[in-house]
Design an enzyme around this catalytic site. Structure first.
Site, PDB file in Angstrom:
ATOM      1  N   LYS A  87     -34.475  -0.764 -38.470  1.00  0.00           N
ATOM      2  CA  LYS A  87     -33.577  -1.618 -38.241  1.00  0.00           C
ATOM      3  C   LYS A  87     -31.956  -1.633 -38.557  1.00  0.00           C
ATOM      4  O   LYS A  87     -31.537  -1.667 -38.436  1.00  0.00           O
ATOM      5  CB  LYS A  87     -34.255  -2.616 -37.923  1.00  0.00           C
ATOM      6  CG  LYS A  87     -34.543  -4.182 -36.634  1.00  0.00           C
ATOM      7  CD  LYS A  87     -34.715  -3.022 -34.897  1.00  0.00           C
ATOM      8  CE  LYS A  87     -34.164  -4.030 -33.753  1.00  0.00           C
ATOM      9  NZ  LYS A  87     -35.469  -5.157 -33.226  1.00  0.00           N
ATOM     10  N   TYR A 106     -37.072   4.988 -34.954  1.00  0.00           N
ATOM     11  CA  TYR A 106     -37.367   3.424 -34.302  1.00  0.00           C
ATOM     12  C   TYR A 106     -37.857   3.757 -33.164  1.00  0.00           C
ATOM     13  O   TYR A 106     -38.982   4.530 -33.251  1.00  0.00           O
ATOM     14  CB  TYR A 106     -36.200   3.184 -33.440  1.00  0.00           C
ATOM     15  CG  TYR A 106     -35.826   1.614 -34.104  1.00  0.00           C
ATOM     16  CD1 TYR A 106     -36.674   0.862 -35.531  1.00  0.00           C
ATOM     17  CD2 TYR A 106     -36.102   0.771 -32.986  1.00  0.00           C
ATOM     18  CE1 TYR A 106     -37.357  -0.580 -35.220  1.00  0.00           C
ATOM     19  CE2 TYR A 106     -36.753  -0.621 -32.935  1.00  0.00           C
ATOM     20  CZ  TYR A 106     -37.181  -1.306 -34.458  1.00  0.00           C
ATOM     21  OH  TYR A 106     -37.551  -2.916 -33.932  1.00  0.00           O
ATOM     22  N   GLU A 149     -37.493 -10.605 -37.352  1.00  0.00           N
ATOM     23  CA  GLU A 149     -38.079  -9.014 -37.220  1.00  0.00           C
ATOM     24  C   GLU A 149     -39.168  -9.889 -36.021  1.00  0.00           C
ATOM     25  O   GLU A 149     -40.892  -9.595 -37.755  1.00  0.00           O
ATOM     26  CB  GLU A 149     -37.575  -8.117 -37.237  1.00  0.00           C
ATOM     27  CG  GLU A 149     -38.085  -6.652 -36.496  1.00  0.00           C
ATOM     28  CD  GLU A 149     -37.018  -6.856 -35.175  1.00  0.00           C
ATOM     29  OE1 GLU A 149     -37.710  -6.559 -34.361  1.00  0.00           O
ATOM     30  OE2 GLU A 149     -35.942  -7.245 -35.177  1.00  0.00           O
ATOM     31  N   ASP A 207     -35.695 -10.135 -31.373  1.00  0.00           N
ATOM     32  CA  ASP A 207     -36.461  -9.969 -30.352  1.00  0.00           C
ATOM     33  C   ASP A 207     -36.656 -11.323 -29.160  1.00  0.00           C
ATOM     34  O   ASP A 207     -37.126 -10.497 -27.637  1.00  0.00           O
ATOM     35  CB  ASP A 207     -38.319 -10.253 -30.936  1.00  0.00           C
ATOM     36  CG  ASP A 207     -38.846  -9.094 -32.225  1.00  0.00           C
ATOM     37  OD1 ASP A 207     -39.026  -8.507 -31.488  1.00  0.00           O
ATOM     38  OD2 ASP A 207     -39.517  -9.749 -33.134  1.00  0.00           O
TER      39      ASP A 207
END
Length: 565
Positions: free
Chosen positions: A175, A104, A246, A270
């Site tokens: 994610k 990530y 996302e 977010d």
């Protein structure tokens, strides 16, 4: 209440031979037993030795160490994921601190920018506006039938990198890897999705290898109908799914969340996830500094959807500590590229207008111009907390930080912008400018700082501390919505896990290697809040704990038995 689990009972499967080896969720590679090799027509397709998953993971680790760049390491790990998911997660479990920045942030940003160049194998669902009349069929074609968690992006605002088109698919993939590695949600239950609404990135449109829809981004009613068609199709296919928005652009992120959060179980990481982890970190820092949150004065640099989402969570928690709404909002100040948000500014977005400061409250400020800069705010408001979500590097200058430290013994400074190249200030500088007094948390990973003979571990204010636990709590409780109260419960649970706040020294947040334990704590808090606020059936704490454990998948091979279709 979700009690189903990937049990230790044998798994009956109809696939055999080379086809079985092509299923990442089922493939064991060299770990297929001799009996399984006979029963599933695998004799001759694998080397002679039957290995354990530990032996496979050791080989993979050695191979991983041979790569010299992070993007090559990312590609290698993604290849394992697309070949043998159980091995992928066993490897992550053994080396999570090392590999989290690879699968990530920050490495996933490079992978998104180079998505079409490094593409190896399809994963997830690609839904192009050009084929939006086939969304139902596309979801039916998904290789996973019992989907419980979807992460979806349209690729328009990927990290701090902007419009990456379908390259944004790297974010849902990454994610969901964290949902599994950190929150124990079985990869069999997860699905990454990209909504290909075109791209305004001319570099991508000119790239002969770009794999997305070569068209400027659709907007307005076209875009809204496209997203709605997807949402309605998801509701029909998997009505109880948890859907995470996302990296949608600021202009779409909040409206989409507000439109759909009561229609299905969804949230925007977010906005809400970032807010929850930041609030948790700030609560921990406040305890470490010997203050209540209500006594802090918070200044934000960056007033986009993420910054305003964090600010709303902070003011909500201040209200639970006894402040009125007006008092709480006066203690949280927002600064963007046009300066401090006040009621004199025009063209503010709806979510910004709730966070403006009344101009008459600034009458005694010492100002040199009509535009009120971050420097002006720090000198006049005397904040105790400074949070950066601007995406612009170096804006927390030495002068600003030293000014802050003059009136605050233990300033809390959180430069949260990603990736590392966009951080507002480095932890090393922040500690040097405050003589080691600052409590620091960052958005990207930083090594511990050595200052005047003392080691300062740097907490990464990473959403991975929050969203996996939220997802686990939702699945375990069967919650139909994610409420603000559930998010605040997650923040408080995270703060309760802080080593520094608990007087144990160390960082503001737990070691990343303890994240599965943290996720369990957060899951319990979220599940309880869901019950209290009426979005999940009320059960005993013992039943909730059992449900959390039953949903916590571990990367272990199951025995297979042959069956027919």
């Amino acid at each position: 209440m979700e009690l189903e689990y990937e049990s230790k009972r044998p798994l009956y499967i109809p696939h055999a031979g080379p086809i079985l080896l092509e299923f990442p969720l089922l493939n064991k590679g060299s770990a297929f037993s001799l009996e399984e090799r006979d029963n599933f027509n695998l004799q001759g397709l694998l080397p002679d030795t039957v290995e354990t998953i530990e032996e496979q993971a050791e080989r993979a680790w050695r191979q991983y160490q041979d790569f010299r760049t992070n993007i090559d390491r990312h590609i290698y790990l993604r290849n394992i994921q697309d070949t043998n998911e159980t091995l992928f997660y066993r490897l992550l479990a053994a080396h999570l601190a090392e590999m989290l920045p690879i699968i990530y942030t920050p490495t996933v940003g490079d992978a998104c920018e180079r998505f079409s160049d490094i593409y190896r194998r399809a994963r997830g669902v690609f839904i192009s506006y050009n084929n939006c009349d086939k969304i139902e069929d596309m979801l039916q074609n998904a290789t996973k039938q019992n989907v419980k968690v979807i992460v979806v992006t349209d690729g328009e605002r990927i990290l701090g990198l902007g419009d990456q088109g379908i390259g944004g698919m790297g974010i849902p993939i990454g994610k969901l890897s964290l949902y599994t590695a950190c929150g124990g949600i079985s990869p069999a239950y997860t699905l990454p999705v990209v909504l290909d609404a075109g791209t305004n990135n001319q570099q991508l449109l000119n790239d002969p290898l770009y794999m997305g829809w070569r068209h400027p981004r659709i907007t307005g009613e076209q875009y809204d109908k496209f997203v709605d068609a997807f949402i309605q199709a998801v509701k029909r296919r998997w009505p109880n799914v948890l859907l995470q928005f996302e990296d949608f652009a600021q202009k779409n992120a909040t409206p989409l969340l507000n439109r759909y959060r009561s229609e299905l179980c969804c949230f925007n990481d977010d906005i809400q996830g970032t807010a929850a982890v930041t609030l948790g970190c700030l609560l921990a820092a406040s305890r470490a500094a010997g203050k209540r949150l209500r006594d802090q004065k918070v200044v934000f640099l960056g007033a986009g959807s993420a910054g305003c989402g964090i600010a709303e969570q902070i003011t909500a928690e201040m209200r639970t500590e006894g402040l009125s709404e007006d008092e709480a909002r006066r203690r949280v100040l927002m600064v963007d590229r046009f300066g401090l948000l006040t009621d004199k500014l025009a063209n503010l977005l709806d979510f910004q207008s709730r966070l403006v400061q009344p101009s008459d409250s600034l009458s005694d400020w010492q100002l040199d111009s009509d535009t009120i800069s971050l420097q002006d705010v720090v000198r006049n408001a005397r904040p105790t907390v400074l949070i950066g979500v601007s995406g612009q590097p170096g804006l927390f200058t030495e002068e600003i930080i030293r000014d802050m430290h003059q009136h605050c013994e233990r300033p809390i400074v959180m430069p949260l912008s990603n990736p590392t190249s966009r951080v507002e200030a480095t932890p090393e500088d922040l500690l040097r400018w405050t003589d080691g007094a600052a409590l620091v948390a960052t958005g990207s990973p930083f090594a511990p700082v050595q200052f005047e003979g003392k080691t300062y571990p740097i907490a990464q204010c990473n959403n991975a501390y929050i969203f996996p636990g939220i997802g686990l709590g939702v699945l375990a409780s069967g919650a139909g919505q994610i409420t603000d109260a559930m998010l605040i419960a997650a923040s408080r649970a995270l703060a309760d896990c802080s080593p520094l706040a608990n007087g144990d020294g160390g960082a503001l947040l737990p070691d990343i290697n303890d994240i599965q334990s943290v996720s369990r704590v957060i899951a319990m808090a979220v599940a309880k809040a869901a019950q209290v606020h009426g979005v999940a059936l009320v059960t005993s704490e013992e039943t909730l704990s059992l449900a959390i454990e039953h949903n916590f998948w571990q990367p272990q091979y199951r025995d297979y038995r042959r069956t027919s279709f």
